[in-house]
Scaffold this motif. Structure first.
Motif, short mmCIF file in Angstrom:
data_model
loop_
_atom_site.label_atom_id
_atom_site.label_comp_id
_atom_site.label_asym_id
_atom_site.label_seq_id
_atom_site.Cartn_x
_atom_site.Cartn_y
_atom_site.Cartn_z
N THR A 222 0.89 -1.04 -0.04
CA THR A 222 -0.27 0.16 0.01
C THR A 222 0.66 1.30 -0.02
O THR A 222 1.87 1.26 0.63
N PHE A 223 0.55 2.27 -0.66
CA PHE A 223 1.36 3.56 -0.84
C PHE A 223 0.46 4.75 -0.80
O PHE A 223 -0.71 4.51 -1.14
N VAL A 224 1.00 5.66 -0.05
CA VAL A 224 0.34 6.94 0.03
C VAL A 224 0.80 7.99 -0.54
O VAL A 224 2.14 8.29 -0.58
N ALA A 225 -0.03 8.87 -1.41
CA ALA A 225 0.34 9.87 -2.14
C ALA A 225 0.72 11.20 -1.05
O ALA A 225 -0.09 11.52 -0.53
N LEU A 226 1.74 11.74 -1.31
CA LEU A 226 2.15 13.08 -0.66
C LEU A 226 2.58 14.27 -1.49
O LEU A 226 3.03 13.93 -2.76
N ASP A 227 2.35 15.45 -1.01
CA ASP A 227 2.84 16.54 -1.89
C ASP A 227 4.05 16.86 -1.51
O ASP A 227 4.70 16.12 -0.72
N GLN A 228 4.80 17.83 -1.89
CA GLN A 228 6.06 18.35 -1.88
C GLN A 228 6.35 18.75 -0.10
O GLN A 228 7.49 18.83 0.14
N ASP A 229 5.12 19.09 0.53
CA ASP A 229 5.41 19.28 1.84
C ASP A 229 5.14 17.97 2.86
O ASP A 229 5.12 18.08 4.00
N GLY A 230 4.98 16.85 2.11
CA GLY A 230 4.86 15.60 2.88
C GLY A 230 3.27 15.52 3.38
O GLY A 230 3.11 14.52 4.24
N LYS A 231 2.37 16.24 2.69
CA LYS A 231 1.27 16.07 3.33
C LYS A 231 0.44 15.18 2.28
O LYS A 231 0.64 15.25 0.99
N THR A 232 -0.54 14.33 2.89
CA THR A 232 -1.33 13.21 1.98
C THR A 232 -2.10 14.29 1.04
O THR A 232 -3.03 15.27 1.52
N VAL A 233 -2.39 13.54 0.13
CA VAL A 233 -3.34 14.21 -1.04
C VAL A 233 -3.98 13.05 -1.73
O VAL A 233 -3.64 11.84 -2.09
N PRO A 234 -5.44 13.64 -2.16
CA PRO A 234 -6.31 12.55 -3.11
C PRO A 234 -5.63 12.19 -4.11
O PRO A 234 -4.83 12.50 -4.82
N VAL A 235 -6.01 10.66 -4.49
CA VAL A 235 -5.39 10.20 -5.69
C VAL A 235 -6.59 9.93 -6.85
O VAL A 235 -7.58 10.13 -6.42
N PRO A 236 -6.12 9.77 -8.05
CA PRO A 236 -7.11 9.69 -9.24
C PRO A 236 -8.15 8.18 -8.72
O PRO A 236 -7.42 7.34 -8.10
N GLU A 237 -9.30 8.11 -9.21
CA GLU A 237 -10.00 6.91 -9.14
C GLU A 237 -9.45 6.14 -9.95
O GLU A 237 -9.12 6.33 -11.25
N LEU A 238 -9.96 4.83 -9.52
CA LEU A 238 -9.45 3.49 -10.33
C LEU A 238 -10.56 2.83 -10.92
O LEU A 238 -11.20 2.60 -10.11
N ILE A 239 -10.78 2.63 -12.25
CA ILE A 239 -11.78 1.82 -12.72
C ILE A 239 -11.19 0.60 -13.31
O ILE A 239 -10.63 0.61 -14.45
N PRO A 240 -11.76 -0.40 -12.74
CA PRO A 240 -11.26 -1.77 -13.39
C PRO A 240 -11.97 -2.07 -14.54
O PRO A 240 -13.32 -1.66 -14.70
N GLU A 241 -11.37 -2.92 -15.63
CA GLU A 241 -12.10 -3.17 -16.88
C GLU A 241 -12.30 -4.66 -16.82
O GLU A 241 -13.32 -5.21 -17.25
N THR A 242 -10.97 -5.33 -16.70
CA THR A 242 -11.41 -7.14 -16.94
C THR A 242 -11.97 -7.68 -15.94
O THR A 242 -12.01 -7.33 -14.74
N VAL A 243 -12.40 -8.86 -15.99
CA VAL A 243 -13.05 -9.60 -15.07
C VAL A 243 -11.93 -9.97 -13.97
O VAL A 243 -12.38 -9.72 -12.71
N GLU A 244 -10.82 -10.06 -14.23
CA GLU A 244 -9.59 -10.10 -13.37
C GLU A 244 -9.49 -8.88 -12.45
O GLU A 244 -9.33 -8.96 -11.12
N GLU A 245 -9.45 -8.04 -13.18
CA GLU A 245 -9.26 -6.61 -12.47
C GLU A 245 -10.46 -6.27 -11.61
O GLU A 245 -10.40 -5.69 -10.48
N ILE A 246 -11.67 -6.57 -11.93
CA ILE A 246 -12.83 -6.20 -11.16
C ILE A 246 -12.67 -7.18 -9.88
O ILE A 246 -13.17 -6.88 -8.69
N GLU A 247 -12.17 -8.37 -10.14
CA GLU A 247 -12.13 -9.14 -8.81
C GLU A 247 -11.39 -8.90 -7.72
O GLU A 247 -11.07 -8.72 -6.65
N LEU A 248 -9.87 -8.26 -8.46
CA LEU A 248 -8.90 -7.71 -7.54
C LEU A 248 -9.51 -6.33 -6.77
O LEU A 248 -9.10 -6.09 -5.64
N PHE A 249 -10.15 -5.92 -7.62
CA PHE A 249 -10.80 -4.25 -7.00
C PHE A 249 -11.93 -4.80 -5.70
O PHE A 249 -11.55 -3.92 -4.94
N ALA A 250 -12.62 -5.71 -6.05
CA ALA A 250 -13.60 -6.11 -5.02
C ALA A 250 -12.71 -6.58 -3.72
O ALA A 250 -13.03 -6.04 -2.73
#
Ligand code: PKZ
Length: 173
Positions: free
Chosen positions: A114-142
């Motif tokens: 697990t990774f957390v996104a940070l800005d230049q000041d070391g503060k946590t920042v929102p990450v882009p949404e991820l949309i799974p496409e394949t059956v395998e990706e949907i299972e991993l997402f769930a």
């Protein structure tokens, strides 16, 4: 600034390493810590591709070593973001060891980082949404939601009572 939606393929990363003498123990087997380091780098590259940000490793789930990896083997580490949460992403890693002269290739490890996104000041920042496409990706997402709940309970960041999806695996209503 609007955050772009991404698919798992946007973070797909493949990294190769050759096991050299300095990577091995006295049995000529790859040291576990060296492999974990390479996995961390591959996972961080994948997380960065998703987040387009500096990322830090927040946690590493259970990693088991199925069989020894030998001096001279070529390691292939495949990494992909399985789910994005608020400021964190889960990355799945699959590791293969290949002996090129003999033509043998075997899966040696799987893991979730697990990774957390940070800005230049070391503060946590929102990450882009991820949309799974394949059956395998949907299972991993769930599954990522349950794995997140388990790791947050184990790290003392979530109460077991709040882990609704994880509890549903064990208790049928
Ligand atoms: C100057 C620039 C140079 C650039 C150079 C470029 C080169 C770049 C290449 C990088 C390639 C190498 C990359 C290696 C990456 C490292 O090895 S980084 C070094 C090792 N890691 C660290 O030092 C991290 C230390 N820990 C921390 O800083 C903080 O604990 C964290 C991870 C930021 C979390 O902070 P926190 O205050 O607990 O934040 P909190 O708001 O409670 O939670 C934030 C998120 O973290 C999640 N989280 C917190 N704890 C956990 C946990 N135990 N498990 C799972 N998730 C957790 C939360 O669930 C939450 O997620 P969301 O719900 O928002 O999605």
């Amino acid at each position: 600034m609007s955050i772009k939606v991404k698919n798992p393929k946007d973070s797909h990363t493949i990294m190769n390493e050759l096991v050299l003498p300095n990577d091995t123990n006295t049995l000529n087997n790859l040291m576990g810590g060296r492999l974990l380091h390479w996995m961390d780098i591959a996972a961080a590259i994948s997380a960065q591709k998703h987040c387009n940000r500096i990322v830090v490793t927040a946690s590493v789930d259970n990693v088991s070593f199925k069989h020894p990896i030998k001096l001279g083997d070529v390691i292939t580490i495949e990494a992909v973001v399985t789910r994005a949460f608020n400021t964190s992403v889960e990355v799945r890693l699959d590791v293969w060891a290949e002996n090129i002269p003999s033509g043998s290739r075997a899966k040696s490890n799987e893991a979730y980082y697990t990774f957390v996104a940070l800005d230049q000041d070391g503060k946590t920042v929102p990450v882009p949404e991820l949309i799974p496409e394949t059956v395998e990706e949907i299972e991993l997402f769930a599954g990522a939601l349950r794995r997140r709940q388990l790791r947050l309970i184990l790290s003392g960041k979530m109460k077991a009572d709040d882990a609704k999806e994880l509890k549903a695996l064990f208790f049928k209503e």
